[in-house]
Design an enzyme around this catalytic site. Structure first.
Site, PDB file in Angstrom:
ATOM      1  CB  VAL A 128      -3.577  -2.536  -0.686  1.00  0.00           C
ATOM      2  CG1 VAL A 128      -2.327  -1.781  -1.051  1.00  0.00           C
ATOM      3  CG2 VAL A 128      -3.588  -3.908  -1.344  1.00  0.00           C
TER       4      VAL A 128
ATOM      5  CB  ALA B  88      -7.494   4.749  -2.316  1.00  0.00           C
TER       6      ALA B  88
ATOM      7  CB  ALA C  84      -0.637   5.501  -2.463  1.00  0.00           C
ATOM      8  CG  ASP C  85      -3.886   4.889   2.833  1.00  0.00           C
ATOM      9  OD1 ASP C  85      -3.741   4.321   3.928  1.00  0.00           O
ATOM     10  OD2 ASP C  85      -3.701   6.110   2.673  1.00  0.00           O
ATOM     11  NE  ARG C  86      -7.025  -1.508  -1.124  1.00  0.00           N
ATOM     12  CZ  ARG C  86      -7.140  -2.806  -0.828  1.00  0.00           C
ATOM     13  NH1 ARG C  86      -7.188  -3.697  -1.795  1.00  0.00           N
ATOM     14  NH2 ARG C  86      -7.215  -3.213   0.422  1.00  0.00           N
TER      15      ARG C  86
END
EC number: 5.3.1.23
Length: 374
Positions: free
Chosen positions: A101, A262, A252-254
């Site tokens: 994100v 995620a 965290a990526d999102r």
């Protein structure tokens, strides 16, 4: 450009009009920097995992376009044409890694910057100048943000540990200087613990199939002389059962508004193991990794990558090891539900739960915005 002889770990080397990205596919055996000339080069570098890590991806994308417009010679369009050009390029860059994100968030912020600049701009170069300056600010802000995450994480882990003077932690994937503009998120917390002399040992998973843990995190830990041990992904449960770790901390990526997260594939497994063994599981991420438009992790798009990454050594770059004809499922990320997460460490503080299984990140964000506007 080669980075040999330079002992500083930097994923991104930038100066106005010039951008080089460390080719992380070659680490730890080779240190090679690739010249990024435009948004097309940036897109390819992100998609092909030359650069990875949600914060670093966003910054690399923004700067690849900044370099392109810095080196323009004679753009013929108007200020409005310049805005349209940049918006199209930003949309293109976002398509390189849809799960992270930070990239979409950075693109949206940059669109707001150039839209605001258009109100007073009389020519295209004013729009490009505003874009370049905003991209450069993102690079500087990320380092400041990471150090704040490290300090908040340090305090949290000490408060919740049985022995606050000696802590061992487990981490997953790579969340350090190589995944950000510098310092790191989850690895930044580990770095802060080490700096204060209270880190007994950091454990890192190999993080198959791309081996970001064994190739990148181990590389950073050795470089920083941080006491560390590499484990197989499948050894994590045994490590926890033996009582070797006081906490698990990941990036965290999102992150959805309820705290569902995620992150690199295997994170969910670690969270389940930590829950079973009564070990706190933390997420460390900047607020740019939070997507308040998502009510839960069910709405997060999970990227699937090439079967080659599982069928060949070195994350798909080496020799074949899998049997010909076998089918492959290779999700790059998984979703960890908020109920398994003890706290989310951000640059503005630690987000905790309000007596239930989920987080109210929207209220936290509003509180932060309200405080900063006073």
């Amino acid at each position: 450009m080669s980075g040999e002889g330079d002992t500083t770990l930097k994923a991104i080397c930038y100066k106005p009009g010039s951008l080089q990205l460390l080719d992380q596919r070659k680490l730890p055996l080779e240190t090679i920097y690739l010249e990024i000339r435009d948004a097309s080069d940036g897109w390819s570098a992100i998609q092909e995992m030359v650069v990875r890590g949600a914060p670093a991806i966003a910054i690399a994308a923004a700067l690849s376009l900044a370099v392109e417009v810095f080196n323009f010679h004679g753009f013929d369009g108007s200020a409005s044409d310049a805005v349209a050009f940049l918006e199209n390029k930003l949309d293109y860059l976002v398509s390189s890694r849809p799960t992270a994100v930070n990239l979409a968030d950075a693109a949206l912020k940059l669109k707001h910057v150039i839209a605001k600049a258009l109100a007073t701009a009389t020519e295209a170069k004013s729009i490009f100048k505003a874009y370049i300056e905003a991209s450069e600010d993102m690079l500087e802000d990320d380092v400041v943000s990471n150090k704040a995450i490290g300090n908040f994480g340090l305090s949290l882990l000490r408060q919740q540990a049985k022995n606050p003077d000696k802590l061992s932690v487990l981490t997953h994937c790579n969340t350090g200087s190589l995944a950000t503009a510098g310092y790191g998120t989850a690895l930044g917390v580990i770095r802060a613990l080490h700096t204060q002399g209270i880190l007994e040992r950091a454990y890192c998973t190999e993080t198959r199939p791309f081996n970001q843990g064994s190739r990148l995190t181990a590389f950073e830990l050795v470089h920083e002389k941080i006491p560390a041990t590499l484990i197989a992904d499948s050894a994590a449960a045994a490590l926890m059962k033996d009582g070797r770790v006081d906490g698990v901390i990941v990036g965290a990526d999102r992150v959805a508004s309820n705290g569902d997260t995620a992150n690199k594939i295997g994170t969910y497994s670690l969270a389940l193991c930590a829950k079973h063994h009564g070990i706190p599981f933390y997420v460390a991420a900047p607020l740019t990794s939070v997507d308040l438009s998502l009510s839960s992790g069910k709405e997060i798009v999970i990227e699937e990558r090439s079967p080659k990454e599982l069928m060949h050594t070195h994350g798909g770059l080496g020799e074949r090891i899998a049997a010909p004809g076998i089918s492959v499922w290779n999700p790059a990320f998984d979703m960890t539900p908020a109920e398994l997460i003890a706290g989310i460490i951000t640059e503005k503080g630690v987000i905790t739960k309000n007596g239930n299984d989920t987080f109210d990140i929207s209220s936290f964000a509003k509180k932060i915005t309200g405080n900063s506007s006073r």
